[in-house]
Every structure is written in structure tokens, then in C-alpha cells.
Design a protein around this motif. Structure first.
Motif, PDB file in Angstrom:
ATOM      1  N   ASP A  54       0.774  -1.148   0.017  1.00 30.47           N
ATOM      2  CA  ASP A  54       0.200  -0.202  -0.150  1.00 30.47           C
ATOM      3  C   ASP A  54       0.928   1.315  -0.201  1.00 30.47           C
ATOM      4  N   GLU A  55       2.109   1.249   0.775  1.00 31.77           N
ATOM      5  CA  GLU A  55       2.841   2.383   0.798  1.00 31.77           C
ATOM      6  C   GLU A  55       3.496   2.531  -0.615  1.00 31.77           C
ATOM      7  N   LEU A  56       3.631   1.791  -1.125  1.00 31.94           N
ATOM      8  CA  LEU A  56       4.524   1.833  -2.389  1.00 31.94           C
ATOM      9  C   LEU A  56       3.500   2.142  -3.767  1.00 31.94           C
ATOM     10  N   GLY A  57       2.190   2.249  -3.401  1.00 34.04           N
ATOM     11  CA  GLY A  57       1.258   2.514  -4.415  1.00 34.04           C
ATOM     12  C   GLY A  57       1.071   1.418  -5.209  1.00 34.04           C
ATOM     13  N   SER A  58       1.042   0.160  -4.839  1.00 36.53           N
ATOM     14  CA  SER A  58       0.693  -0.862  -5.534  1.00 36.53           C
ATOM     15  C   SER A  58      -0.027  -2.108  -4.475  1.00 36.53           C
ATOM     16  N   PRO A  59      -1.234  -1.827  -4.306  1.00 34.55           N
ATOM     17  CA  PRO A  59      -1.875  -2.749  -3.261  1.00 34.55           C
ATOM     18  C   PRO A  59      -2.119  -4.045  -3.826  1.00 34.55           C
ATOM     19  N   VAL A  60      -2.007  -5.142  -3.173  1.00 33.54           N
ATOM     20  CA  VAL A  60      -2.161  -6.504  -3.543  1.00 33.54           C
ATOM     21  C   VAL A  60      -3.247  -7.333  -2.760  1.00 33.54           C
ATOM     22  N   ARG A  61      -3.919  -8.301  -3.376  1.00 35.29           N
ATOM     23  CA  ARG A  61      -4.805  -9.023  -2.572  1.00 35.29           C
ATOM     24  C   ARG A  61      -4.283 -10.437  -1.823  1.00 35.29           C
ATOM     25  N   THR A  62      -5.095 -10.929  -0.915  1.00 35.57           N
ATOM     26  CA  THR A  62      -4.830 -11.847  -0.071  1.00 35.57           C
ATOM     27  C   THR A  62      -4.160 -13.101  -0.705  1.00 35.57           C
ATOM     28  N   PRO A  63      -4.343 -13.525  -1.887  1.00 30.45           N
ATOM     29  CA  PRO A  63      -3.799 -14.551  -2.729  1.00 30.45           C
ATOM     30  C   PRO A  63      -2.309 -14.292  -2.701  1.00 30.45           C
ATOM     31  N   VAL A  64      -2.000 -13.004  -2.902  1.00 31.19           N
ATOM     32  CA  VAL A  64      -0.674 -12.665  -3.310  1.00 31.19           C
ATOM     33  C   VAL A  64       0.301 -12.604  -1.918  1.00 31.19           C
ATOM     34  N   LEU A  65      -0.426 -12.329  -0.860  1.00 32.02           N
ATOM     35  CA  LEU A  65       0.335 -12.279   0.416  1.00 32.02           C
ATOM     36  C   LEU A  65       0.257 -13.679   0.853  1.00 32.02           C
ATOM     37  N   ASP A  66      -0.284 -14.655   0.308  1.00 35.99           N
ATOM     38  CA  ASP A  66      -0.237 -15.979   0.773  1.00 35.99           C
ATOM     39  C   ASP A  66       0.974 -16.500   0.035  1.00 35.99           C
ATOM     40  N   GLU A  67       1.024 -15.951  -1.128  1.00 37.02           N
ATOM     41  CA  GLU A  67       2.363 -16.673  -2.109  1.00 37.02           C
ATOM     42  C   GLU A  67       3.710 -15.880  -1.336  1.00 37.02           C
ATOM     43  N   VAL A  68       3.389 -14.720  -0.958  1.00 32.41           N
ATOM     44  CA  VAL A  68       4.502 -14.001   0.011  1.00 32.41           C
ATOM     45  C   VAL A  68       5.099 -14.909   1.152  1.00 32.41           C
ATOM     46  N   ALA A  69       3.958 -15.357   1.859  1.00 35.17           N
ATOM     47  CA  ALA A  69       4.370 -16.280   2.954  1.00 35.17           C
ATOM     48  C   ALA A  69       4.973 -17.655   2.611  1.00 35.17           C
ATOM     49  N   GLN A  70       4.398 -17.993   1.381  1.00 30.20           N
ATOM     50  CA  GLN A  70       5.040 -19.401   1.141  1.00 30.20           C
ATOM     51  C   GLN A  70       6.302 -19.425   0.357  1.00 30.20           C
ATOM     52  N   THR A  71       6.935 -17.985  -0.289  1.00 28.15           N
ATOM     53  CA  THR A  71       8.034 -17.814  -0.447  1.00 28.15           C
ATOM     54  C   THR A  71       9.050 -17.679   0.727  1.00 28.15           C
ATOM     55  N   LEU A  72       8.552 -17.188   1.784  1.00 32.09           N
ATOM     56  CA  LEU A  72       9.280 -17.067   2.962  1.00 32.09           C
ATOM     57  C   LEU A  72       9.677 -18.443   3.652  1.00 32.09           C
TER      58      LEU A  72
END
Length: 300
Positions: free
Chosen positions: A117-135
Motif C-alpha cells: 500500500d505504501e508503495l502505491g501497488s496494493p495486492v490481494r490476499t492470494p498474493v500475500l499467501d504466495e509471499v508467506a509461501q516464499t518466505l
């Protein structure tokens, strides 16, 4: 004499700068960069043009590396120490470690949403799930951790068992081995991670939780503002409907008046024609009267 950077080094530098861009900016910036260097280095320009736009999750992990490096490093170091001491854990300790890792990754993934959000490119929950999966993948595999550290991921990572497929995952070439050396005594206490790693994880989690709390406060304020705007929109919509209804009434009245004016116009034309005929008849009668008077006068 200073060493000359290799093509791979120059490509890594270009990729590092490009993968800091938002996904919607990437293609144009990549093409512009390739065009800029083409005159002096056609080989580098060709390699730059081959760079692929990152997926939303990969972009966001890259931004975490740039903007939340301490938190990311704490996650990766915790994963490294867990791998080194894996055989020393009891089943209970393994379960607790798993919960600790999931909490830390989940919190950092939530912070990633606030960062997007801060960087001006909000994402949806499925994207955050992929971020967690990557971590999670980076915590389970050293090479995946190094791939994350580059800040040049092209796609999300996923651990299948203890294996992570890194083919075509990093732009600009393979990730260098950057995983820091472990404390020589890291595994001396069976069943326990080093106090330093645990402390780093706690500090990172605290920072991430504060960031999430701040993001939630901003979200609550935005929600309140949205509710107020929704109320104003409802009022404006009602006023619009009232004015539209009034306009329809006035349109009907205008059509009625226009019909009456058309009828009055037709009546006016009819009376005008009748008047013109009457005027002609009066003129003819006047001529007849003049002739009759003249005839009478001639009879003396």
C-alpha cells in the motif's frame, strides 16, 4: 588497475535496479534501460531485454528485502539455525518451532501488504499467501534464502518437502551464496536455537507487529472516511433522483405547453386567413358601393 566488471555483474546491477520498480513500470523501464546501454554494450542490452516482469508476489518479496531487510534477515537466519540444529529437536520442540516460524512469516506477510500500500501497488490476499509461501521456502532451504536475498525474484517460491525449485526464479543469473556463517556453538545446546537468533526473531516480529498495527489504524481511518463518503454519496444520489424526477415533470409540462402553443399557432393561422378573406371582401364591397353611388348620381 581497477577490475573490469563482467557481463554478469553488469546484468546483476541492472536487474537489481529494475526489480525495485513497480510491476506496472517494469516493462517500460526495462526497455528504456536496454536502449540506453545498447550503443555501448549490445550484449548487455540483449540480456536486459530478456529480463521478465516479476509476479506480484515476487515483486513484493523483493520490496521486503529492500525496505524491511532486518525483518527478512531475521526470518532467514532463524530458518538457517533451525536447519542446522534440526536433528536435536524433540517432537514437542519441533512443533513449537513450526508455530514460531508460521507466526513470524504470517506477521511479515501482513506487513508486506502494508508495504505494498505504501508503495502505491496494493495486492490481494492470494498474493500475500504466495509471499508467506516464499518466505517459508526460504527458511527451509539455504539456496532459496540466497535467492530471496538478491531482491531479484521473478516468481514465488514453494518448498516441496525440503526441496525448492529455483529454476528461472532469479533474474540476472544464479544467486550468490550469501548466507552468513553460523556461530560455532549454535548447535551445542540440543533442542534450542541460539539466543541471538531468537532475539533477532523477536525484534523482527515486534517491528512487524507494530507495522501491522499502524497499517490497521490507517485501514480503520480509511474505512471511516469511506463510510462518510458513502453517506455523502447516498445523499447526493437521493438529490440526483429527486432532480431527475423534477426534470421529468418539467419535461412533461414543457411538452404540454409546446402542444398548446402549436394548437394556438394553428388557430392564429386560421384566423389570419379568415381575416385576409374578410379584408378582400370588404375592399370589393367598397368598390361596388362606389360604383353604385356613381350610377345614382348619373341619374340626376
Amino acid at each position: 588497475m581497477a577490475p573490469v566488471d563482467s557481463l554478469d555483474d553488469r546484468l546483476d546491477d541492472a536487474a537489481t535496479a529494475l526489480y525495485a520498480m513497480r510491476p506496472d513500470e517494469f516493462t517500460a523501464r526495462r526497455n528504456a534501460r536496454a536502449q540506453t546501454v545498447a550503443a555501448d554494450d549490445r550484449a548487455l542490452a540483449a540480456r536486459i531485454r530478456e529480463l521478465r516482469r516479476p509476479s506480484p508476489a515476487a515483486w513484493l518479496v523483493n520490496q521486503l528485502v529492500r525496505h524491511r531487510s532486518d525483518e527478512v534477515e531475521a526470518v532467514l537466519e532463524l530458518g538457517a539455525e533451525a536447519r542446522e540444529t534440526q536433528g536435536s529437536f524433540s517432537a514437542v520442540e519441533l512443533a513449537e518451532l513450526g508455530r514460531q516460524r508460521r507466526r513470524l512469516v504470517s506477521t511479515l506477510a501482513h506487513e508486506a501488504g502494508a508495504l505494498a500500500d505504501e508503495l502505491g501497488s496494493p495486492v490481494r490476499t492470494p498474493v500475500l499467501d504466495e509471499v508467506a509461501q516464499t518466505l517459508q521456502a526460504a527458511m527451509s532451504d539455504a539456496a532459496a534464502a540466497d535467492a530471496v536475498r538478491t531482491g531479484r525474484l521473478v516468481r514465488a517460491l514453494e518448498a516441496v518437502g525440503v526441496e525448492v525449485d529455483l529454476s528461472d526464479a532469479v533474474a540476472g543469473g544464479p544467486a550468490p551464496r550469501t548466507e552468513p556463517a553460523r556461530d560455532a556453538h549454535a548447535g551445542d545446546s540440543p533442542g534450542l536455537l541460539s539466543a541471538a537468533a531468537t532475539k533477532r526473531a523477536e525484534v523482527a516480529r515486534g517491528r512487524a507487529e507494530r507495522a501491522v498495527a499502524e497499517a490497521e489504524e490507517r485501514a480503520a481511518a480509511a474505512s471511516a472516511a469511506l463510510d462518510a463518503l458513502d453517506a455523502r454519496l447516498a445523499d447526493a444520489d437521493r438529490e440526483h433522483r429527486d432532480l431527475a424526477s423534477r426534470r421529468d415533470e418539467l419535461d412533461a409540462e414543457l411538452r404540454k405547453v409546446e402542444a398548446e402553443m402549436a394548437e394556438a399557432d394553428r388557430a392564429k393561422r386560421t384566423v389570419t386567413r379568415e381575416r385576409d378573406r374578410a379584408a378582400r371582401d370588404a375592399e370589393a364591397a367598397e368598390v361596388d358601393a362606389d360604383e353604385a353611388r356613381e350610377a345614382l348620381e348619373s341619374l340626376g
